[in-house]
Motif scaffolding. Sequence first.
Motif, PDB file in Angstrom:
ATOM      1  N   UNK A  24       0.839  -1.226   0.000  1.00 42.78           N
ATOM      2  CA  UNK A  24       0.000   0.000   0.000  1.00 42.78           C
ATOM      3  C   UNK A  24       0.862   1.259   0.000  1.00 42.78           C
ATOM      4  N   UNK A  25       0.415   2.240  -0.840  1.00 37.90           N
ATOM      5  CA  UNK A  25       1.002   3.589  -0.832  1.00 37.90           C
ATOM      6  C   UNK A  25       0.023   4.508  -0.107  1.00 37.90           C
ATOM      7  N   UNK A  26       0.520   5.173   0.941  1.00 39.64           N
ATOM      8  CA  UNK A  26      -0.355   6.015   1.770  1.00 39.64           C
ATOM      9  C   UNK A  26       0.046   7.475   1.660  1.00 39.64           C
ATOM     10  N   UNK A  27      -0.948   8.357   1.752  1.00 35.52           N
ATOM     11  CA  UNK A  27      -0.684   9.802   1.898  1.00 35.52           C
ATOM     12  C   UNK A  27      -1.261  10.225   3.234  1.00 35.52           C
ATOM     13  N   UNK A  28      -0.671  11.257   3.826  1.00 33.99           N
ATOM     14  CA  UNK A  28      -1.055  11.705   5.172  1.00 33.99           C
ATOM     15  C   UNK A  28      -1.519  13.158   5.120  1.00 33.99           C
ATOM     16  N   UNK A  29      -2.757  13.365   5.601  1.00 30.59           N
ATOM     17  CA  UNK A  29      -3.288  14.736   5.734  1.00 30.59           C
ATOM     18  C   UNK A  29      -3.027  15.131   7.182  1.00 30.59           C
ATOM     19  N   UNK A  30      -2.052  16.032   7.380  1.00 27.77           N
ATOM     20  CA  UNK A  30      -1.617  16.334   8.733  1.00 27.77           C
ATOM     21  C   UNK A  30      -2.424  17.486   9.342  1.00 27.77           C
ATOM     22  N   UNK A  31      -2.504  17.486  10.663  1.00 29.94           N
ATOM     23  CA  UNK A  31      -3.166  18.600  11.355  1.00 29.94           C
ATOM     24  C   UNK A  31      -2.294  19.844  11.312  1.00 29.94           C
ATOM     25  N   UNK A  32      -2.662  20.841  12.071  1.00 30.92           N
ATOM     26  CA  UNK A  32      -1.936  22.116  12.100  1.00 30.92           C
ATOM     27  C   UNK A  32      -0.469  21.886  12.415  1.00 30.92           C
ATOM     28  N   UNK A  33       0.422  22.412  11.592  1.00 26.66           N
ATOM     29  CA  UNK A  33       1.869  22.225  11.784  1.00 26.66           C
ATOM     30  C   UNK A  33       2.286  22.713  13.171  1.00 26.66           C
ATOM     31  N   UNK A  34       2.949  21.825  13.931  1.00 28.06           N
ATOM     32  CA  UNK A  34       3.430  22.224  15.266  1.00 28.06           C
ATOM     33  C   UNK A  34       2.435  21.999  16.373  1.00 28.06           C
ATOM     34  N   UNK A  35       1.227  21.557  16.033  1.00 31.54           N
ATOM     35  CA  UNK A  35       0.229  21.259  17.077  1.00 31.54           C
ATOM     36  C   UNK A  35       0.541  19.884  17.671  1.00 31.54           C
ATOM     37  N   UNK A  36       0.309  19.718  18.966  1.00 32.75           N
ATOM     38  CA  UNK A  36       0.595  18.440  19.635  1.00 32.75           C
ATOM     39  C   UNK A  36      -0.095  17.259  18.936  1.00 32.75           C
ATOM     40  N   UNK A  37      -1.400  17.363  18.582  1.00 33.11           N
ATOM     41  CA  UNK A  37      -2.037  16.214  17.924  1.00 33.11           C
ATOM     42  C   UNK A  37      -1.417  15.897  16.566  1.00 33.11           C
ATOM     43  N   UNK A  38      -0.917  16.917  15.875  1.00 36.53           N
ATOM     44  CA  UNK A  38      -0.285  16.670  14.562  1.00 36.53           C
ATOM     45  C   UNK A  38       1.031  15.930  14.757  1.00 36.53           C
ATOM     46  N   UNK A  39       1.878  16.441  15.652  1.00 38.80           N
ATOM     47  CA  UNK A  39       3.205  15.840  15.894  1.00 38.80           C
ATOM     48  C   UNK A  39       3.057  14.400  16.396  1.00 38.80           C
ATOM     49  N   UNK A  40       2.148  14.218  17.351  1.00 40.09           N
ATOM     50  CA  UNK A  40       2.038  12.919  18.007  1.00 40.09           C
ATOM     51  C   UNK A  40       1.311  11.873  17.161  1.00 40.09           C
ATOM     52  N   UNK A  41       0.265  12.299  16.431  1.00 42.41           N
ATOM     53  CA  UNK A  41      -0.452  11.305  15.605  1.00 42.41           C
ATOM     54  C   UNK A  41       0.453  10.816  14.469  1.00 42.41           C
ATOM     55  N   UNK A  42       1.249  11.755  13.915  1.00 41.45           N
ATOM     56  CA  UNK A  42       2.188  11.367  12.854  1.00 41.45           C
ATOM     57  C   UNK A  42       3.188  10.343  13.403  1.00 41.45           C
ATOM     58  N   UNK A  43       3.707  10.636  14.610  1.00 45.68           N
ATOM     59  CA  UNK A  43       4.704   9.763  15.239  1.00 45.68           C
ATOM     60  C   UNK A  43       4.112   8.378  15.511  1.00 45.68           C
ATOM     61  N   UNK A  44       2.931   8.374  16.111  1.00 48.84           N
ATOM     62  CA  UNK A  44       2.300   7.093  16.470  1.00 48.84           C
ATOM     63  C   UNK A  44       2.017   6.245  15.255  1.00 48.84           C
ATOM     64  N   UNK A  45       1.524   6.885  14.191  1.00 46.78           N
ATOM     65  CA  UNK A  45       1.201   6.130  12.965  1.00 46.78           C
ATOM     66  C   UNK A  45       2.480   5.562  12.346  1.00 46.78           C
ATOM     67  N   UNK A  46       3.525   6.397  12.293  1.00 46.24           N
ATOM     68  CA  UNK A  46       4.799   5.952  11.696  1.00 46.24           C
ATOM     69  C   UNK A  46       5.376   4.785  12.498  1.00 46.24           C
ATOM     70  N   UNK A  47       5.316   4.874  13.822  1.00 49.19           N
ATOM     71  CA  UNK A  47       5.821   3.784  14.670  1.00 49.19           C
ATOM     72  C   UNK A  47       5.072   2.481  14.352  1.00 49.19           C
ATOM     73  N   UNK A  48       3.758   2.599  14.200  1.00 50.15           N
ATOM     74  CA  UNK A  48       2.938   1.383  14.068  1.00 50.15           C
ATOM     75  C   UNK A  48       3.134   0.715  12.703  1.00 50.15           C
ATOM     76  N   UNK A  49       3.379   1.506  11.649  1.00 50.18           N
ATOM     77  CA  UNK A  49       3.500   0.867  10.322  1.00 50.18           C
ATOM     78  C   UNK A  49       4.941   0.484  10.004  1.00 50.18           C
TER      79      UNK A  49
END
Length: 334
Positions: free
Chosen positions: A174-199
């Motif tokens: 699978x090729x995935x694209x990521x729609x990120x939240x507001x740059x520098x917002x805690x939910x953006x930084x952390x959700x990106x990190x958590x998703x990357x860790x899991x995949x």
Amino acid sequence: MSKNFRRVGAALFATLTATALVACSSEQAPSDAGSDGGDAAAATDTIVLGFSQVGAESGWRAANTKSIQDTLTAENGFELKFSDAQQKQENQIQAIRSYIQQGVDVIAFSPVVETGWDAVLQEAKAANIPVILTDRAVDSTDDTLYESFIGSDFVLEGQMAGEWAVEQYDGEGYKAVELQGTTGAAPMIDRQQGFADAIAGSDIEVIDSQTGNFTRTEGKQVMEGFLQKYDDIDLVFAHNDDMGLGAIEAIEAAGKVPGEDIKIITVDAVKDGMQALADGKINYIVECNPLLGPDLAEIAKKVIAGEEVPKRIVVKDEAFDQEAAKEALPDRQY
Ligand code: GZL
Ligand code: ZN
């Protein structure tokens, strides 16, 4: 001087003078002005709370604002001063400064981004006004700058999204694209990190990421760009439902079937997102509970009463697939 001591003092004063005319709860004990930084509440038992909200960018934010305004009411012992920062940090800093000037009893806010808060939080501390963080976190290392943080574990939310993606789609390149939240917002930084860790370790590859600022409009625009740039997108991970709903519009406009040709995973589980999930246009949603009003009211009362409060209160999140959404929809509160 704690509010309780003041109240006992006033009651004693009233009893001794036996003058029923004095509304004891409104009588101010010998002036403690400034000891808690705000005299606005010295006159009554009401807690004057100044709240700086991020904005009104998403369904989640609207539900979060409603929870705060519905809970911090006069009958619940509060005078709520509320400001909407239209997602601009300078507006939040300005609002917090004005609450300090007004001498509120407590300040609460959801920081639009993690950085740049130390100065204004030092000013609140110097004014003896306690601060409570809700929803998003700050990166201040000095945790005396706030009494408590109430919100979700965003890294976990990203991990839950990624783990489900691996369970369902690993092995298909699978090729995935990521729609990120507001740059520098805690939910953006952390959700990106958590998703990357899991995949990590799976064959799912994030080929592009871009911020859609948590809004439906910008999520649609970013997805339109991705669809022009790539013709082999299999999966969208959107940091909130609203950007996922914008992506659905772009995918349909491109003649593809969301939830089938391009799978979608989002975070929040607000009503519009859950409806799209039940309709098969989204494949999985990780909830982020916006109903933080009751926790905020409870923590504010404890802080004003001088009681110990936990530094971090993590609210519980669950997740939904399409079947679970159909069952949950009828009694969703938001
Ligand atoms: C998460 C919150 C995010 C939501 C978005 O707690 O900060 O901001 O996920 C909202 O919908 O805009
Ligand atoms: Zn005072």
